[in-house]
Each structure stands twice: as structure tokens, then as C-alpha cells.
Design a protein around this motif. Structure first.
Motif, PDB file in Angstrom:
ATOM      1  N   LYS A  77     -16.205  -4.047  30.971  1.00 47.59           N
ATOM      2  CA  LYS A  77     -16.493  -2.921  30.231  1.00 47.59           C
ATOM      3  C   LYS A  77     -15.607  -2.900  29.140  1.00 47.59           C
ATOM      4  CE  LYS A  77     -19.011  -1.094  33.735  1.00 47.59           C
ATOM      5  NZ  LYS A  77     -20.506  -0.645  33.539  1.00 47.59           N
TER       6      LYS A  77
ATOM      7  N   VAL B  40     -15.517  -5.212  26.982  1.00 47.87           N
ATOM      8  CA  VAL B  40     -16.228  -6.053  25.902  1.00 47.87           C
ATOM      9  C   VAL B  40     -17.462  -5.378  25.697  1.00 47.87           C
ATOM     10  CG1 VAL B  40     -17.386  -8.124  25.758  1.00 47.87           C
ATOM     11  CG2 VAL B  40     -15.234  -8.206  26.703  1.00 47.87           C
ATOM     12  N   THR B  41     -18.211  -4.808  26.718  1.00 50.70           N
ATOM     13  CA  THR B  41     -19.485  -4.108  26.427  1.00 50.70           C
ATOM     14  C   THR B  41     -19.583  -3.194  27.578  1.00 50.70           C
ATOM     15  OG1 THR B  41     -21.959  -4.643  26.402  1.00 50.70           O
ATOM     16  CG2 THR B  41     -20.555  -6.233  27.675  1.00 50.70           C
ATOM     17  N   ASP B  42     -20.568  -1.940  27.056  1.00 49.30           N
ATOM     18  CA  ASP B  42     -20.798  -1.110  28.338  1.00 49.30           C
ATOM     19  C   ASP B  42     -22.192  -1.757  28.933  1.00 49.30           C
ATOM     20  OD1 ASP B  42     -22.209  -0.837  26.118  1.00 49.30           O
ATOM     21  OD2 ASP B  42     -21.937   1.446  25.886  1.00 49.30           O
ATOM     22  N   GLN B  43     -22.891  -2.730  28.530  1.00 46.44           N
ATOM     23  CA  GLN B  43     -24.078  -3.242  29.190  1.00 46.44           C
ATOM     24  C   GLN B  43     -23.781  -4.885  29.546  1.00 46.44           C
ATOM     25  OE1 GLN B  43     -27.343  -1.590  26.711  1.00 46.44           O
ATOM     26  NE2 GLN B  43     -28.087  -0.310  28.565  1.00 46.44           N
ATOM     27  N   PRO B  44     -23.140  -4.979  30.116  1.00 47.24           N
ATOM     28  CA  PRO B  44     -22.989  -6.465  30.505  1.00 47.24           C
ATOM     29  C   PRO B  44     -24.052  -7.209  30.995  1.00 47.24           C
ATOM     30  CG  PRO B  44     -21.614  -5.296  32.068  1.00 47.24           C
ATOM     31  CD  PRO B  44     -22.337  -4.241  31.272  1.00 47.24           C
TER      32      PRO B  44
ATOM     33  N   MET C 187     -14.007 -10.389  21.331  1.00 46.74           N
ATOM     34  CA  MET C 187     -15.070  -9.620  20.564  1.00 46.74           C
ATOM     35  C   MET C 187     -14.669 -10.234  19.093  1.00 46.74           C
ATOM     36  SD  MET C 187     -17.127  -7.597  21.760  1.00 46.74           S
ATOM     37  CE  MET C 187     -18.010  -7.039  20.594  1.00 46.74           C
TER      38      MET C 187
ATOM     39  N   MET D 240     -21.010 -12.346  27.130  1.00 42.73           N
ATOM     40  CA  MET D 240     -21.275 -10.875  27.067  1.00 42.73           C
ATOM     41  C   MET D 240     -20.944 -10.356  25.490  1.00 42.73           C
ATOM     42  SD  MET D 240     -19.649  -9.450  30.246  1.00 42.73           S
ATOM     43  CE  MET D 240     -19.961  -9.900  31.957  1.00 42.73           C
ATOM     44  N   ALA D 241     -19.756 -10.945  24.997  1.00 41.61           N
ATOM     45  CA  ALA D 241     -19.643 -10.217  23.464  1.00 41.61           C
ATOM     46  C   ALA D 241     -20.732 -10.722  22.520  1.00 41.61           C
ATOM     47  CB  ALA D 241     -18.148 -10.844  23.002  1.00 41.61           C
TER      48      ALA D 241
ATOM     49  N   THR E 289     -23.732 -11.427  23.218  1.00 44.18           N
ATOM     50  CA  THR E 289     -25.128 -10.296  23.701  1.00 44.18           C
ATOM     51  C   THR E 289     -24.703  -8.936  22.832  1.00 44.18           C
ATOM     52  OG1 THR E 289     -25.143 -11.708  25.461  1.00 44.18           O
ATOM     53  CG2 THR E 289     -26.723  -9.782  25.345  1.00 44.18           C
ATOM     54  N   LYS E 290     -23.557  -8.469  23.102  1.00 46.17           N
ATOM     55  CA  LYS E 290     -23.314  -7.122  22.646  1.00 46.17           C
ATOM     56  C   LYS E 290     -23.574  -7.091  21.098  1.00 46.17           C
ATOM     57  CE  LYS E 290     -20.353  -3.496  22.275  1.00 46.17           C
ATOM     58  NZ  LYS E 290     -20.514  -1.975  22.740  1.00 46.17           N
ATOM     59  N   LEU E 291     -23.099  -8.302  20.468  1.00 47.03           N
ATOM     60  CA  LEU E 291     -23.480  -8.279  18.933  1.00 47.03           C
ATOM     61  C   LEU E 291     -24.751  -8.821  18.713  1.00 47.03           C
ATOM     62  CD1 LEU E 291     -19.809  -9.818  17.975  1.00 47.03           C
ATOM     63  CD2 LEU E 291     -20.636  -7.455  17.762  1.00 47.03           C
TER      64      LEU E 291
END
Lengths: 406, 406
Positions: free
Chosen positions: A55, A57-61, B20, B83-84, B86-88
Motif C-alpha cells: 500500500k 507503493v501503490t493503492d492498486q497493487p 518508487m 508494482m511501482a 505499474t503504478k507509474l
């Protein structure tokens, strides 16, 4: 000689000291020729800690990466538990889900086990080692790591037991067996020596919290006896089996359960036309809203108008409300009532098939306690009554007293 | 289009924020068609924390289970880094050692990579994804998880780069390249644009700390260029290559190194017989004591008596002392001197092959600084001098000034 699969949950292996205690206990109970497989969950709060990391790192893993992350929790426990056995002088070897030959489908976060190839486990057992397997995880055919979701480690244990044709599977928990009802609510609740897979499945479905229905279902499918027992005592607990081993059953009813995570929905004043029920329930099903007890009644004063009452889980209420409000115009409802202050109280027992008086006795117990029944539903081995939520404990006590007299 | 393998160490991914930052940096530098593989270590102190957990269970953890435990550290980092990305907004997929096709031998805790099957990595790269691979780990042919020991993540990165025939491999560190000597000791140390694998290997072997010799050796074996650069700046660092890309080399000497983890051993007054050296050094080798600079000298006054001087790592001193004291009687030594207050200062450069003046210049620099040389040893591309330990920094400065005039 027996081949036994033992499963210990996260609270049983929360610290290095507790891991040593689990190892000591397993060795104490092991007869020289026994072959032992131990399935473990992640230590204590590990899974929550890993979720927090994600969480951050991202709110949508991504689901696949979440499984990659979470699977490390059990990998830590198995390594430490194997070390503990070795420290205590018994050869042991740890295996991740993939090493233990556990194949799953591709549904990350809640994968289902599709196959077990226990060849490596068998080899190590035959070499005299205790095999420690990571619960809750597997590998897809494409080679991706998956986790099994709720009830996952119990499911791993039962699946591995089935794959190995083990004598039985032991699930260690913080309670010492399956009770006739929740002992926190009814102090006279009785611990059962035996219960059938079918009855346990029905009790789990109807609110008994000790076992997740999923692992019981797997046990039923493979006819695998499951021994639910306490981490803290050496006493025997409850065996979940295909059939009772004793001819005489002491009680026709095996359990009284309740579930307060229920909402009652009443769709009122629907003009009666073919396909009404289909329309309502297929629309809800498309949105993954599970519907339980359903009652359709025709109004006495106007036979062309019906009322439809059913229950859903409280978590689905806001979604169901949206769907039904959209349907209101098309279907010409006159009203929609949603009541979350309800509870479902159920009696479960395979013996009720040959005992027509069970329903009457249940309703009688509630009537004597002055509790109104809003909806009734039955299955082959259960009867459920929807009542007011704040009467739930009183209802469970009343029904339990009727079927399990002191 | 380029195919680049980038490796980030544990301090670069110590927190979710730093993870990140790594993802952001990789994306900033990536050209649209580039194919990128990122190899990462475990977050910050994770490995130490896992070792502490194991120590709380047992003081002698089984090597196989230690690897099972430690391998989770990198598995956490790869999941979070994927995950990082993907978040970006960039598709990414993480892979453990075994998923990336990294096979090792069976030597737990310090396994060596025996093969790479990058098929899955190639598939994901061709699908446009950034592939994030766990450093430091692999799988044996028997299916056991191993870790690679010291320098393991760098080794993974170079091995994966070789397996993929990548254009080059980037190692991100807390320094911005390879310097002509340690900049903490010589402020005028020069950062090099290029250095050959052979020279870097010799420098690493002789005390330069930035790169572990193991990954450089692998890079040399596969002719894989390694770009050593800073995590904190976007500047180019140092390329380690098979050959210089520039015809003219600016300096004949590429580096001056020193190593204080050295002890000098003198075995004095040994009656000269055939097989003396063999006896001493084979006995030490059997005990895994590595011997370095060796000088055997015949006494001027008595040609039948020899003295033998050599160096070992300080960690091996007590073991070597035991072995040599046992040998003393059999070999009729007259004395054994052990001196830990020594240091080895070395100059490294492939160019010295065609430049006979290098040795003289090195000795001259030390003589001018008034520093005595106890032992000299040479290789094709290096000259090493054993001196007093407290003169090490002065010696490095004197030699560096001679070869890299301001």
C-alpha cells in the motif's frame, strides 16, 4: 504407521519461540514410524505487514505481484520450522507451494488448487524427513506464484492430505474442537467427537467460524477425515468425517449457528408477471450479489400483486440498493425496504431427515422465547430462521437448550 | 533499441519511497524501444533481519533452509518494484530466480550459477514489459532454492545480461564509477571512462572495493560490458569492457589499490630439501588458507638454509599458525614470524606489458617517500609491494602522484 498432515496457523508460529513449541509438540506426538507433513501459515502479522508495504507503493497493487509478495510470508515460516525440527534432532525439509507440487488456476489472490503432484513430498517422507509445506500458495501451469485467499492454508493441508492419501489431516486452532454452538454465547455448548463433512459444511456456511467451508468441501470431495484440535492442549478435538463411526448418534441436531452479517431486502408490491423472480435475481447475480433465503408471497387482498423478501450479505447492501432502485421503474415496485438489523439462526443435523419434529421444535423454542420469525428457509440438513439481530444470542440459547438439554 | 540489464542494490530499494525512485529513474532513462531488465537485492536490512530470525531458532541453521529463508528478501523487492512500475504506467512483471531460469549448483549459501534459460524473460520483454528479477538466488536441478553468497546480485545481473545477449549491464552503486584509486584516500583520484575486465578483476582482487571479482569474472568470460554508475546522478560512470574503445590510452597505469587485510608470515631457517614449498603450501591449501605473495630466499652465509616469506588474509592467521607450528618439528624450522601490521599496495594496468619502466617508477615513488618494501610480487598486469600498514595511505598517494600527475 500413520501418514498425517498437520496444519498450524499464523498465531501458532508468530514468534521463533512459538515455532520451536510447534516443532516440539509435533515430535512429542510422533510415533517412530509416523510420516508427518506440516503445513504452516505466515508468522503472526506478516501478511498484514506485507500488505502495508504494498500500500505504501501503490493503492492498486497488481494481483499477480501481490501474490508474489504475500507468498514470501509462508516461505519464511517453513524455513524456520524446518530449522527448528533439525535443531531438535529430527531431519526436516521445507517446501514452497511449487516445490510441493501444488498447481492452481490463474485467479491471483484467490486461486483454486487444480492439482497436486506429491512425488517430491513422498520421496522426502520415505527418506525419514518431516516435510514442512507453505500453506496458502501454489504455482500456475505458466509458472506464476499464486495465493489461495481466505481459508487458504487449511485448504492446502486438506489438498496435500488428499494427494498423499494421508490417514487424516489435523487442523490446529485456538479452540479445542467443533462445538454444538458458539461457546462464547452458550456456556453449555458441547464439544463434538465427530461430525460429518456435510454437517460441518452446512454449519460453516451458516456462520460457524472455526472452519472455512472451502477446506471442508475439499475434505468431503476426497473423503479425507479432518481432525480439528487445539494448539494448546494434547486432547483430541473433533473429527470431521464422511460418516459417523458410531452407530448411535447422541443428538439428532449437531449444531446451532447464527450469522449477523445479513440484511433483509423486501421488494414490495410487484405486479405479478412471469419472469419477475428471474429478472430480480439474475440482475443481482450478474453483479456477484449472493442471495440467500427467498420468500415470494401473493397478497391476500390483491392476487395480482406480490411481495418478494430475501437476504444478502451486509457488504452487498449498497450495490443491491443501486441495482434494485434502477429496476424499480421497469418492474413497477411500490416499495423497497432494506433492514440490516436482522440475524439468521440455524439448526444443522443430518439426523433431521428422519425426524419431522425438528422444524416444529425449533419454531417452538423461538416462540416460547417471544422471538418473531421473519423468514424461514430449509435445506435437507438445516433449518434457518431470520429474526431481529438483537435477539440472536437469546435465540441461539433457546434453540440450543431445546436440542441439547442439560 | 537497446537491451539493458540494470542492477540496484539493497540500499537503493530500502524503503517503498526509494523503490518508487528507482522505478521513476529507470523510466526516465528508457527510450521507447529499449528492453529493460532490472535485477534487485533485498530491501535495506532485510537480509540481516532474516538472519536474526534464524538465529533466534537455532545457532546452526541448515544451509538449505537458510537459503529458503533469505531468498524471500529479494522476492519482496521484486514484487514491490514491479508494482511501482505499474503504478507509474509501465507494464512490468517480477520473476524469482527460478522463474527467470537461473540454475545453480548445490552449494547452499554460496551457490554458483551453472546455467541461464531466459526464455520466459524474453517472452515478457517482447510483450513490452519491464522484467524485474530477484538477484542473489537460483534453483538447483533438483528444485531447491539457493542463494549465491557475496557479490550475488551483481553476479545475477551479469549472468542474466550474458544469457540475454544484452547490450550491456548497468550496476548502480553509491559511487559514480571506478576511480584510479580510493578517492577517500587520494582526493585527486580520477574517475575512469573505461577499464578492461582484466584490469578491473586485478584491481578487485588487489583491494578495490566497488565490484566483487566474481561478477567481473563472469563479465570477462562472456565479453559483457559492465557500466558502473551512481544511483544518485544521471551521469555516465565507468565502462568495464573487453578492450578499450579508444586507441590511445591516457594512462599506462589504470589504478592504484591497497589492501590492509593482509598478514606476512616468515618461516625462517628451513634446511633446504626438495619439496619444502610443496609441503608448506599444500598443507595450508588443504585447510583452505589462500596464500598470496611468496618469496623464497637462500641465505648468503649458508646456502643450505632458506627463508620462506608469504602473505595470507588476516582472518586465516590463527589457523595458519596452528598448521605451521605443527609442521615446525618435522621441517626443522628455526623460526616463525607473523606480522599483521602490513599492507599490500599495488599498481594495475594492461599497458605495463609494453612499458618496462613501471616497476622502477613504482619502487622509486616508494623510495622517495621513505617507505621500505618487504616483499614484491608481479603479474602480467600488476605489481604489488608489501609495506608497513601505517604507511599504506602515504604509499598510495606517492604512487598515484607518480602515475597520475596533477
Amino acid at each position: 504407521m500413520a501418514l498425517i498432515v498437520k496444519k498450524f496457523g499464523g498465531s501458532s508460529v508468530a514468534t521463533p519461540e512459538k515455532i520451536m513449541a510447534v516443532a516440539r509438540r509435533v515430535l512429542q506426538e510422533k510415533k517412530p514410524d509416523d510420516k508427518i507433513v506440516v503445513v504452516v501459515s505466515a508468522m503472526g502479522d506478516t501478511t498484514d505487514d506485507l500488505i502495508s508495504l504494498a500500500k505504501a507503493v501503490t493503492d492498486q497493487p497488481v494481483a499477480r505481484e501481490m501474490d508474489m509478495l504475500l507468498a514470501t510470508g509462508e516461505q519464511v515460516s517453513i524455513a524456520l520450522l524446518a530449522m527448528a525440527f533439525t535443531k531438535l534432532g529430527h531431519a526436516a525439509v521445507s517446501m514452497t507451494g511449487f516445490q510441493a507440487g501444488i498447481t492452481t488456476n490463474e485467479v491471483f489472490n484467490k486461486a483454486r488448487i487444480t492439482g497436486i503432484d506429491p512425488a517430491k513430498v513422498v520421496t522426502e517422507l520415505n527418506a525419514g524427513k518431516i516435510v514442512v509445506i507453505a500453506g496458502f500458495q501454489g504455482l500456475t501451469k505458466a509458472g506464476d506464484i499464486t495465493t489461495l485467499g481466505r481459508g487458504g492454508s487449511d485448504t492446502t493441508a486438506v489438498a496435500v492430505a488428499a494427494g498423499l492419501k494421508a490417514d487424516h489431516c489435523e487442523i490446529y486452532t485456538d479452540v479445542d474442537g467443533i462445538y454444538s454452538t458458539d461457546p462464547r454465547i452458550v456456556p453449555t455448548a458441547r464439544r463434538m467427537k465427530e461430525i460429518t463433512h456435510n454437517e460441518m459444511l452446512e454449519m460453516a456456511r451458516l456462520g460457524a467460524g472455526v472452519m472455512h467451508p472451502r477446506s471442508v468441501e475439499l475434505g468431503k470431495h476426497y473423503g479425507m477425515p479432518i481432525h480439528v484440535r487445539s494448539t494448546f492442549t494434547n486432547e483430541s478435538g473433533t473429527f470431521i468425517r464422511e460418516e459417523y463411526t458410531m452407530e448411535e448418534k447422541e443428538f439428532v441436531i449437531r449444531g446451532v449457528t447464527h450469522d449477523t452479517n445479513v440484511a433483509k431486502i423486501a421488494v414490495l408490491g410487484v405486479p405479478d408477471r412471469p419472469g419477475i423472480a428471474y429478472k430480480i435475481f439474475s440482475t443481482l447475480a450478474d453483479a456477484n450479489v449472493d442471495v440467500d433465503m427467498i420468500v415470494q408471497s401473493v397478497r391476500v387482498m390483491d392476487k395480482h400483486i406480490i411481495d418478494m423478501v430475501f437476504t444478502i450479505a451486509q457488504g452487498d447492501v449498497s450495490q443491491a440498493r443501486l441495482i434494485l432502485e434502477k429496476l424499480a421503474e421497469e418492474m413497477e415496485f411500490s416499495g423497497l425496504l432494506i433492514d440490516e438489523n436482522v440475524a439468521k439462526v440455524s439448526v444443522v443435523g443430518a439426523g433431521m431427515l428422519g425426524n419431522p419434529g425438528i422444524a416444529a421444535a425449533t419454531f417452538g423454542a423461538l416462540a416460547d422465547a417471544g422471538i418473531n420469525i421473519a423468514v424461514i428457509s430449509t435445506s435437507e440438513i438445516s433449518i434457518s430462521c431470520l429474526i431481529e439481530e438483537d435477539k440472536a444470542k437469546q435465540a441461539v440459547n433457546a434453540i440450543h437448550a431445546r436440542f441439547f438439554p442439560a
